[in-house]
Design an enzyme around this catalytic site. Structure first.
Site, PDB file in Angstrom:
ATOM      1  CG  HIS A 162      -3.185  -5.078   8.374  1.00  0.00           C
ATOM      2  ND1 HIS A 162      -3.669  -5.097   7.090  1.00  0.00           N
ATOM      3  CD2 HIS A 162      -2.916  -3.772   8.658  1.00  0.00           C
ATOM      4  CE1 HIS A 162      -3.694  -3.866   6.614  1.00  0.00           C
ATOM      5  NE2 HIS A 162      -3.244  -3.044   7.555  1.00  0.00           N
ATOM      6  CG  PHE A 219       1.805   2.742   6.534  1.00  0.00           C
ATOM      7  CD1 PHE A 219       0.900   2.992   7.544  1.00  0.00           C
ATOM      8  CD2 PHE A 219       2.881   1.914   6.816  1.00  0.00           C
ATOM      9  CE1 PHE A 219       1.051   2.437   8.807  1.00  0.00           C
ATOM     10  CE2 PHE A 219       3.047   1.343   8.081  1.00  0.00           C
ATOM     11  CZ  PHE A 219       2.135   1.611   9.074  1.00  0.00           C
ATOM     12  CD  GLU A 223     -12.221   1.861   9.915  1.00  0.00           C
ATOM     13  OE1 GLU A 223     -11.333   1.224  10.525  1.00  0.00           O
ATOM     14  OE2 GLU A 223     -12.798   1.435   8.898  1.00  0.00           O
ATOM     15  CB  CYS A 243      -2.975  -1.182   4.476  1.00  0.00           C
ATOM     16  SG  CYS A 243      -1.355  -1.553   5.175  1.00  0.00           S
ATOM     17  CE  LYS A 281      -6.825  -4.733   7.961  1.00  0.00           C
ATOM     18  NZ  LYS A 281      -8.062  -4.163   7.388  1.00  0.00           N
ATOM     19  CG  HIS A 327      -8.097  -0.084   7.466  1.00  0.00           C
ATOM     20  ND1 HIS A 327      -7.673  -0.932   6.462  1.00  0.00           N
ATOM     21  CD2 HIS A 327      -6.964   0.459   8.001  1.00  0.00           C
ATOM     22  CE1 HIS A 327      -6.337  -0.899   6.398  1.00  0.00           C
ATOM     23  NE2 HIS A 327      -5.883  -0.072   7.312  1.00  0.00           N
TER      24      HIS A 327
END
Lengths: 85, 397
Positions: B326, B385, B302, B156, B321, B291
């Site tokens: 996402h 990830f 975050e 991502c 998002k 993110h």
């Protein structure tokens, strides 16, 4: 199975070229070359598989080598399917 | 090192397939998320996308959906930059175009054909459709450019790493123009099942980053692209400058393959590295496009990292998002388009779905589109990830 005649196999080739969305497929004639149709070796794999499935034949790599036109493919198909029409 | 400007943008997204329509939809709070059907998960498809706008029917057939998105986004950016008839040296144009996964819908469909019918049923186009560098190759062919091109992949964070690589490419003089972006098209059974099994997807089918009720992400699809260009090159050809890419920071969590480091160390390091690379102070930053995935872990961690890095200064924060879900490997590039456009217009897009901010996310949330005339610097964060983090620093022109 489509007609096992020169015209029948030619039409089958046109149909498959149309299925893989080759421009000008419907106007392909026996003397039309792959180069003119911009058919590359990967496209040819798809076309040959369709002919093999349709006419219950197996086309070897060696037999495919000299096939440069629509007519070459039609003649080879007729020969392998046991007709020399 | 050379200064790098942005001269073109392109996007395929669940709320618009053109950059200004996309940003208008974000600013207006529109959502591209559609409810689940047939027991599947809610998702955010790039509805209205027509690949034949950009490719012949014959090429569409031989291109995975992720490649189709990439071509659209890349060509939109190319045209917006006025490069179609600019006569630039094609050997000085590079392409960095990533994907998190590659041609997933092609892989899934072909596995089915293979197991059912054997090797003869496998398309001869399978490899060139699904490989993760297909998008970069397709764009080079379509644009007729001969500079360096490759794909990056960091789950991502892919889109942000792609822009970082392209920034370096221009800064170091390997190219004068770069098409930078990423694409993802994974709205099919296997990823849906796998992310669901991980517990990563929202069971409620709602994307609401930083909300205390958040329970996972909603998967979306799309692509984003920017034209990065050496400023001297853009000025010489009279190109319109949209904004600047001024810094890039990356880091590794070295913690867990799917969970972020709870201390936020990796996320904080990426932001600090981006600021250092930009030669900027935390107080210079007006906006962070987070993110913000809507997962319990990411958003709290975050937020903590932002508070730590900015240490008293509180830049406005929103996550795209909430409205588009996402987009996995495409997220960083699509959100870069949102970030650069926000600076260009002086308008910050809100976090869709955010109604009850989580007390653990103590940051300055953008709840409704906010005007910020004169905002100079923004960060766009992406964390993948594998613990791979990236933050890109953008500046107004």
């Amino acid at each position: 199975m489509a007609d096992l005649t020169e015209e029948g196999v030619l039409q089958r080739v046109r149909d498959e070229l149309e299925a893989i969305k080759v421009p000008g497929a419907e106007n392909a004639e026996l003397d039309t070359t792959w180069e003119e149709l911009d058919v590359d070796s990967l496209d040819l794999v798809e076309l040959i598989k369709a002919l093999e499935d349709e006419y219950q034949i197996v086309i070897s790599d060696d037999e495919l080598k000299p096939v440069e036109t629509v007519g070459d493919a039609v003649k080879l198909t007729l020969k392998l399917a046991g007709t020399t029409a | 090192m050379r200064d790098v400007v942005v001269t073109g943008r392109g996007v395929v997204s669940p709320v618009g397939n053109e950059p200004d329509a996309f940003f208008d939809a974000l600013a207006a709070g529109q959502s591209g998320i559609v409810p689940a059907d047939d027991g599947g998960a809610a998702e955010a498809p790039a509805s209205g996308f027509d690949p034949e706008t950009w490719q012949t029917p014959r090429d569409v057939r031989k291109t995975d959906r992720y490649g189709q998105f990439a071509i659209s986004a890349g060509l939109q950016a190319w045209h917006e930059a006025g490069l179609a008839d600019a006569g630039v040296d094609p050997e000085r144009v590079g392409i960095i175009f990533g994907t998190g996964i590659g041609g997933m819908t092609t892989i899934e469909a072909t596995y089915g054909e293979f197991f059912e019918g054997g090797p003869r049923e496998v398309s001869p186009h399978f490899i060139t459709m699904m490989m993760s560098n297909a998008a970069a190759g397709l764009l080079a062919i379509q644009l007729g450019v001969y500079g360096p091109s490759w794909s990056v992949s960091s789950a991502c964070a892919t889109g942000a790493h792609a822009i970082g690589d392209a920034l370096r490419m221009i800064q170091f003089g390997d190219a004068d123009v770069a098409v930078a972006g990423s694409s993802e098209a994974t709205l099919c059974g296997l990823p849906d099942a796998a992310f669901g099994r991980m517990g990563a997807l929202s069971k409620e089918g709602v994307s609401r980053p930083f909300d205390e009720r958040r329970d996972g992400f909603v998967m979306g699809e799309g692509a984003g692209a920017l034209i990065l260009e050496a400023e001297e090159h853009a000025v010489a050809r009279g190109a319109e400058i949209i904004g600047r890419v001024v810094g890039f920071g990356a880091s590794s969590d070295a913690f867990h393959m799917a969970q972020p480091d709870k201390t936020g160390r990796g996320a904080a390091a990426a932001m600090r590295n981006a600021l250092r690379s930009a030669g900027a102070e935390p107080t210079d930053v007006a906006y962070i496009n987070a993110h913000g995935t809507s997962t319990p872990f990411n958003d709290a961690i975050e937020s903590r990292a932002i508070v730590e890095v900015f240490n008293g200064h509180a830049p406005a924060v929103s996550s795209t998002k909430g409205q588009i879900g996402h987009l996995l490997g495409a997220a960083g590039a699509v959100e870069a388009v949102a970030t650069i456009t926000a600076l260009q217009r002086g308008v910050l897009p809100p976090t869709g779905g955010l109604e009850q901010p989580d007390p653990e996310c103590e940051i300055d949330h953008v709840l409704e589109a906010r005007e910020v005339p004169g905002a100079k610097l923004a960060l766009s964060n992406s964390f993948g990830f594998g613990g791979q983090n990236a933050s890109v620093a953008f500046a107004a022109k």
